[in-house]
Structures are given as structure tokens and as C-alpha cells.
Scaffold this motif. Structure first.
Motif, short mmCIF file in Angstrom:
data_model
loop_
_atom_site.label_atom_id
_atom_site.label_comp_id
_atom_site.label_asym_id
_atom_site.label_seq_id
_atom_site.Cartn_x
_atom_site.Cartn_y
_atom_site.Cartn_z
N SER A 165 -2.54 2.51 5.22
CA SER A 165 -1.40 1.59 5.09
C SER A 165 -0.27 1.99 6.03
O SER A 165 0.30 1.15 6.73
N GLY A 177 0.82 -1.21 0.00
CA GLY A 177 0.00 0.00 0.00
C GLY A 177 0.86 1.26 0.00
O GLY A 177 0.57 2.23 -0.71
N TYR A 211 -3.15 5.12 1.33
CA TYR A 211 -1.82 5.39 1.89
C TYR A 211 -1.84 5.62 3.39
O TYR A 211 -1.08 5.02 4.14
#
Lengths: 369, 453
Positions: B92, B82, B89
Motif C-alpha cells: 500500500s 491500506g 501495508y
């Protein structure tokens, strides 16, 4: 300005690093260059392989004498078999130090020592397998066979020789089990010995100090063997573990034959041989001691280690040959002194030696830079 | 000055270095996690373990069942992907940070400065908009697309990196390292079997040169990387330096991590070229160019004052915490008070043998512990030379034997430690009842000083 300072500084560092590659010719002091390859060569060819050979020779004799004892169980053939067992057990003390390469743990197979020379054994399991007429060894009861399983069958517990002979005479499967055990012992050692032919060049070529290098294998096994002598042959039987309220004399190695003390002394001798790098016949060679001579702080450590080795030797000498179990029960202080002195030796072998020669002990990554 | 502050914090600059940083960091954490799994270290560290040594203040972090530990590592792999692709983002990055830090906090015997470093960087990654360009997020949602970001989002990483090297450098300014060339005098000859260069390591002068060069390198590399004229040479030197240490020492992925993350220092041109290369190789569409900075989405989501307060505290901490050793008496390497979290990397050769004796009142006897029964080789090695871990282990032994029915009144230990090839010495009195000592930030007066017999 910035530019010049920066570049000059950079050049300085580069030249510092690279100058190391060119000053080989100059006369700066060089450490006595130690060749690990020679250590490995000496260990493999003069100690490890000959030790296996000796175990094979003695256990061929053991096989034959167990066969003849089984064919005609009598006092003479029993004594013959016992004598052969003693020889094999003595030879084994040296070979037991090297559970590396073909003798190392692999998959479900444990180390050679664990596969064929575990102690204490379980006599109940042995008797049950004999009753069940099962000599397949198709199980993980490693304490139902091996060198000390054979010992139990040949020497038995608290019975006269006549009774041992009688037990064999009356039980075909006792004979079968004894023969199968000694076959298995010989087979396993022979397999390892044969595989050493292919392993030898690899063993010598892996001459680093990282994990997976032969020096690290050799060192780790050396230490394990030493700690095994201290903990399993003395510590536990002496009742030295926390929570152990009494001694456990029957847990010594070779508790049926009464050779336990001599075997422990032989084990101690093999430890000294590895330290000194001696060959099986006691001729001097390259071992950890010589390695230490070439490294920073090494000579101090050699001195301290050897002083303590002398102290260990004194306690071993004071221990009468015969049954270690009896010694623990009747003259506790003597085997206990061996344990105490071995304990004092531990740090020299364990952390000091590995630290000074920079050999890796574990797989985990160190702290990076 | 004001101008400089504005220049390095709120001014909008090209996002390219941040994008490269995101991609490279994600790749290295992916490789590192995958390597960890493939080497079977999840089992070794988190499954086949009987004792876990705790971080001070984090005793509540507990080991999870094996399948959970594996799940966490799989999650880390996914989070790394990710991060690389800038997909979900923020989530992640947060997931990666928590999973990674959780795993590190389970057992302090596995502490490594570079794990601490990854945790720190992962936390900072949660705060920056590294997905506004060259990311699946900005591709799916063009409203977040930016070609420029505030300078601080890039500079925080540079400062953090400079701290790491600089502190590693000043840690090397000590008698043993510079005057005795220790521990390199031990470590280099152990590598004399390497092809070509191996022979050189037999010379003590090589150890001196490596010691001094290493110190100069660590102290000055931050400056070289900041300076436009020296940057490329500094970075090449850095690559050379990390490759050498990677070759010599068993330090895992750390060289790779450092080589990757320091790419952030390069100027925009380099990053644009790298990204162009990536486009060509992966046949991506053109750069998501946004010419006008309109309402940067990032500023809406985070309050500026809050951010300022956070970073002032953060960097003050990172500046001062590694220096806490100054508050303790005695030799730092010996007592290890203030040793961790201070970028002391490959600084000493230290090993110990610790033998524990447990007194059981019920049977009125003292017994010797076989450490192998409870610890793996690595744990035993770490415990045997670190005072706080020795205390933890003593406590564990008491609890263990009491659970077996003993009544433990005393645990003492004979701990012999060797530091930089000096003969080993007792770390503390071998008669001291370790159960009466509790760990704290206070100086550990029960440790024998190094220089006295």
C-alpha cells in the motif's frame, strides 16, 4: 533550564499573536479601511442591474420594430428596426461585462454573452435554419442567432435596402426567424435580470476575496471583457495572431451594420466605468480604482494605469467612427495602434491589480504554510 | 554521544507513535485524494489540459489517458485505506508513493511544498514497519507482531518535520517579510470581511505581528515539540497557527495534514490513550502485546549498513538542497533559482503578465499569442512569473505553430512581474529570442536583476 527557556519563548509567541487582538484601541496606523461591500453594492445597484434594465428597454423596442418591419416591410420600418438594433447593441456593451451569478456558465448553458451575443456569426447557418423553417434554437449553434444574428438579418451583406426589404417580403420564415431571434435575446436578458433580484443579497454578502467571492467574479469578468476587446475585437481582425498571414476584417464585432468602431468605443467606455466605479449615467462611485487607493502600492499602480488609459483613449479618439473592418483595410495603423496600447495596459489590469488587492484568480490551492 | 546516537537510532522503543502516525497519515491522504476527485481536479489538472510543464530531469513523465488518471486516483484511495488499517501495508505504501509522486510530476505548475512533503513522507513510510501492531497485517500474521521498533523508524519523521518548519522559518528572515511586513500587509486586509477578527486585519501593525510571530513560530516549533515540558503547548500553538492560516488563505488540506502528522511527537502515554479510545469506539480486541522481542522481523529484511548509508545521504540532501539558493546571485524571489523544494511557503505575493510573440518566417510576420488558447488560468498564472516555465512555454509555442505549418525562428516574451506590491518590471529583455536559451542549473543570467531599472 530547558524548561524555563522553552516556556518563556512560548509565552512570547502567544502574546505576540494575541496582542494583535487587543491593540485595536491604540493609535497605530490603520489602513484606510476599504469596504468591499460598498464596492459590490455600488457595482450591482448602479451599474450591473441598470445595464440589464437598459438592454431590456432597448430590446423591447427592438422586438416591436422587428415585428412592425415584418408586418409591413418598407424603407421606414427597416430604418426603424435598424435604429432600434443600434440602441440595443450599444446598451449590450455595458451588460456584456458581467457574466456572473445568473449570467454565468451553468451546466450546458454558456455565459449570457456566449448565448446571445456571439460574433462572428455564421450567415450560412442562419440561411439554412430559415430554409429549414426552424426557429426552435434547439441546438448549440450559438453563432446562428443572438444580437449579431439579428444584425445580419437587418443589415445583410453587400445588398441594397430594397433587397433586404424584398427578402423579408418574400420569406415568411425570414420574418419568423428575425422575430424569434429578438424574442430569444429579450427573454434571456430578462431572465437574468429577474434572477438578479434573488442574487443581489448573495452578491453583496459574499464580500471576501477568495475564489467564489463576488469581488473575484467581478474582477475575473472585468479582465475577460478587457482581453476580449483586445483579442477578439482588434487582435484577430487585425491579423495579429501567430500564423495569421493576413487581416480578417470580417471577424470584427458588428461587421454588417458598420457600427463596429462605435461599439468598440462603447465597450472601452464600459471598462473605464468599472475601473472608476461609475454608474450607468457616468456619476462617480466606488470601483477598482478606489479599492486600490486603500492598499499597499495602490497609488503607484493607479498612476501608471491611468497614464496608459489616456494613451488608449488617444488611439480610440484617432479612430473614425464607422466600420472597423473598413478602418482595418484602409487605415491599418489606426486600429493597430489601439491594439498596441491596449496590450500595454494589460499587465496593469491583469497581474498588478489582482496581486495588490489580493483577489483569487484560480480555484487551485496556494502554497500552504 | 555514542549513547545518544544509539538511543535515537537502534534502541527499541514503543511502536505506538508510529502506529498513530500511520493511521493519521493514511486518513489525511485519503481525505486529500477524495477531495481532489470530488472537486473535479482530475479533469481540471490531468484531462482538460493541452500543455504540461515539466520538472527538470523528469520530462519523461507523461500524462496518461483520462481513465488511467482516474484509476490512479482510485488506487491512491485504496492504498490510503491500506495504510490506515495496516493491510498489505508495504505494498500500500509503495503504491501510494508511486501514484502520488507520478501525479505530482506531470505538471510543475501545480507544484506545492505540501505535495512534495507528502511524497517524502510516503517514501519514508515504505521503509518503516508501521504494520507490526494495530494492523490487519499483524492480526493475520502474528509472527510479525511487535510492541517495539527501532527508534529510527519514528525519529526519521520527526527530523523531517523539524526540517520543514525550520527552513520555512529561516526563509522568513528577509527584508520584505520582517521590515515591510510584506506580503501579509497585502493578504490580511483582503480578509477583513471575516467575522469578529476581520477588522483587526486592517491594521498594518497586525501584519507586523503576524510576520514576526510566524517567523518565530516556524523556527522554534521543532524545539517545543521535542521538549517534554513545552510539547503540549507547542502543539496547541501549532494547531492554532495552522487553523488561522487555513482560515485566511486558500491552502486546501495542508493545515489538516500538518496538525495530524505532528502528533508523532507526543510520548507513548498519549498514543496508548488514543489507541485505547480507538479500541473502545471501534470495539476492537485488546492490544497486540508482545512482551519479548524475538528476532524482530524487520531487521532481517533490511541491511543495517545499507540503511545507514541511505539515511545519511537522505538527510544530507534535505539539509543542503533547500540552501542551494546561496549559490545563485540575485534575489531569490525574483529569479526563483532554488525556490522550489525549500519549504518557502506563503512567502511572497508575486504575479506576472506574459505576452508571447511568435515570428513565422514563412509569412514574415510576428504574431501575438492568446495564452488562454493553451493554458488554464492556473497554469498561465504560474508560468507568467517563473523563468524556467517561460522557456518551456516558448518551446511549446514553437512546436505547436510548426505543427500547423509555420516556420518559427523566434519566440520572444514581454513578461512584467510584480513582487510584493512593487510596480511590475520586465523580467528579461523583451527582445530576447527564448528559443536560444536553454534551461539548466546554472545561474540564469538572462533575467534582469530586481533592483535595477
Amino acid at each position: 533550564m530547558n524548561k524555563q527557556v522553552g516556556i518563556i519563548f512560548l509565552i512570547l509567541i502567544f502574546s505576540l499573536v494575541f496582542s494583535s487582538c487587543t491593540d485595536e484601541a491604540d493609535s497605530k496606523k490603520e489602513n484606510t479601511q476599504f469596504q468591499r461591500q460598498e464596492l459590490l453594492n455600488n457595482m450591482a445597484n448602479n451599474l450591473i442591474i441598470p445595464s440589464y434594465n437598459e438592454v431590456i428597454l432597448t430590446s423591447i423596442e427592438l422586438n416591436q420594430s422587428i415585428a412592425s418591419f415584418s408586418n409591413s416591410p418598407n424603407q421606414a420600418s427597416l430604418e426603424q428596426a435598424r435604429k432600434a438594433w443600434k440602441k440595443a447593441a450599444f446598451a449590450w456593451q455595458f451588460a456584456s461585462n458581467f457574466n456572473i451569478g445568473p449570467a454565468a456558465e451553468m451546466g450546458i448553458q454558456k455565459t449570457l454573452s456566449e448565448e446571445i451575443a456571439i460574433f462572428p456569426i455564421s450567415k450560412d447557418k442562419i440561411e439554412n435554419f430559415i430554409l429549414a423553417q426552424d426557429t426552435s434554437f434547439n441546438n448549440f449553434d450559438r453563432d446562428s442567432r443572438g444580437l449579431f444574428g439579428i444584425e445580419y438579418l437587418l443589415f445583410d451583406e453587400n445588398v441594397s435596402d430594397a433587397q433586404v426589404i424584398k427578402k423579408f417580403t418574400n420569406s415568411l420564415w425570414r420574418k419568423n426567424y428575425a422575430q424569434a431571434s429578438s424574442h430569444q435575446f429579450l427573454n434571456r436578458v430578462s431572465t437574468v435580470r429577474i434572477e438578479w433580484n434573488a442574487y443581489l443579497p448573495i452578491f453583496i454578502a459574499q464580500n471576501g476575496t477568495d475564489i467564489g467571492s463576488s469581488t473575484s467574479y467581478l474582477y475575473n469578468e472585468f479582465l475577460k471583457s478587457f482581453e476580449g476587446l483586445k483579442n477578439f475585437k482588434f487582435g484577430i481582425p487585425l491579423g495579429r495572431r501567430p500564423g495569421q498571414s493576413s487581416t480578417l476584417p470580417q471577424t470584427v464585432e458588428a461587421c454588417y451594420s458598420g457600427y463596429s468602431t462605435e461599439l468598440a468605443k462603447q465597450h472601452w467606455k464600459s471598462i473605464q466605468y468599472i475601473w472608476d466605479g461609475k454608474d450607468v449615467n457616468g456619476m462617480a462611485g466606488i470601483g477598482f480604482k478606489e479599492y486600490l487607493e486603500s492598499v499597499e502600492g495602490g497609488s503607484d499602480l493607479i498612476l501608471l494605469t491611468q497614464q496608459q488609459m489616456v494613451n488608449v483613449q488617444v488611439t480610440f479618439d484617432a479612430l473614425p467612427d464607422g466600420s472597423l473592418s473598413d478602418a482595418i483595410e484602409q487605415q491599418f495603423a489606426k486600429p493597430d495602434a489601439v491594439h498596441t496600447e491596449l496590450q500595454k495596459l494589460t499587465r496593469f489590469f491583469k497581474s498588478d491589480l489582482s496581486s495588490l488587492i489580493g483577489v483569487a484568480v484560480t480555484y487551485s490551492s496556494g502554497d500552504g504554510d | 554521544m555514542r549513547k545518544w546516537i544509539k538511543h535515537t537510532t537502534t534502541k527499541y522503543i514503543d511502536v505506538a507513535p508510529l502506529v498513530t502516525f500511520r493511521i493519521l497519515f493514511g486518513i489525511t491522504t485519503f481525505i486529500s485524494t477524495l477531495r481532489f476527485l470530488l472537486l473535479g481536479w482530475v479533469d481540471l489538472h490531468f484531462v482538460d489540459t493541452k500543455v504540461q510543464f515539466k520538472y527538470f530531469g523528469f520530462e519523461w513523465v507523461k500524462l496518461l489517458p483520462a481513465e488511467w488518471m482516474y484509476a490512479i486516483h482510485i488506487l491512491m484511495l485504496m492504498a490510503s485505506i491500506g495504510i490506515v488499517f495496516g493491510a498489505f501495508y508495504r505494498i500500500s505504501a509503495i503504491v501510494f508513493f508511486f501514484c502520488f509522486t507520478f501525479c505530482e510530476l506531470i505538471d510543475i505548475t501545480y507544484y506545492l511544498n505540501h505535495y512534495y512533503f507528502v511524497s517524502i513522507i510516503a517514501l519514508l513510510m515504505c521503509l518503516v514497519p508501521a504494520n507490526v501492531n494495530y494492523a490487519l497485517d499483524s492480526w493475520r500474521n502474528p509472527t510479525i507482531r511487535q510492541s517495539k521498533v527501532p527508534a529510527w523508524t519514528i525519529n526519521i519523521f520527526k527530523i523531517q518535520l523539524i526540517f520543514v518548519y525550520f527552513f520555512a522559518g529561516i526563509a522568513k528572515i528577509n527584508y520584505d517579510w520582517l521590515v515591510e511586513a510584506l506580503p501579509l500587509k497585502i493578504w490580511l486586509p483582503a480578509n477583513n470581511n471575516l467575522p469578529l477578527v476581520g477588522r483587526v486585519f486592517n491594521y498594518t501593525s497586525t501584519a507586523y505581528i503576524f510576520s514576526w510571530a510566524g517567523m518565530f513560530f516556524d523556527i522554534s516549533i521543532g524545539y517545543f515539540l521535542l521538549n517534554n515540558y513545552t510539547r503540549i503547548w507547542g502543539w496547541l500553538l501549532l494547531v492554532f497557527f495552522h487553523l488561522i492560516t487555513g482560515l485566511l488563505f486558500q491552502i486546501g488540506v495542508f493545515p489538516l495534514v500538518m496538525i495530524a502528522v505532528t502528533v508523532i511527537f507526543f510520548d507513548n502515554n498519549v498514543h496508548h490513550r488514543l489507541q485505547l479510545l480507538m479500541q473502545l469506539v471501534f470495539k476492537l480486541n485488546g492490544r497486540n502485546e508482545v512482551s519479548v522481542i524475538n528476532l524482530p522481523y524487520y531487521e532481517k529484511s533490511l541491511n543495517k549498513m545499507w540503511l545507514l548509508a541511505f539515511f545519511v545521504t537522505w538527510f544530507a540532501f534535505h539539509l543542503l538542497f533547500p540552501l542551494r539558493y546561496l549559490l545563485y546571485p540575485g534575489n531569490l524571489c525574483w529569479t526563483e533559482e532554488g525556490y522550489r523544494f525549500s519549504w518557502r511557503v506563503m512567502l511572497m505575493e508575486k504575479a506576472g503578465t506574459a505576452t508571447f510573440y511568435v515570428t513565422d518566417d514563412l509569412i514574415g510576420k510576428e504574431g501575438v499569442v492568446d495564452n488562454k488558447q493553451f493554458l488554464n488560468l492556473h497554469q498561465e498564472k504560474q508560468m507568467a512569473m517563473q523563468p524556467d516555465l517561460i522557456l518551456q512555454y516558448a518551446q511549446f509555442l514553437k512546436n505547436h505553430y510548426e505543427s500547423l505549418g509555420s516556420q518559427v525562428s523566434k519566440v520572444r516574451a514581454e513578461v512584467y512581474v510584480t513582487l510584493n506590491a512593487k510596480p511590475s518590471k520586465l523580467l528579461m529583455a523583451d527582445t530576447l529570442n527564448l528559443l536560444t536559451v536553454s534551461d539548466s542549473w546554472k545561474p540564469k543570467t538572462w533575467i534582469f536583476p530586481l533592483d535595477e531599472k
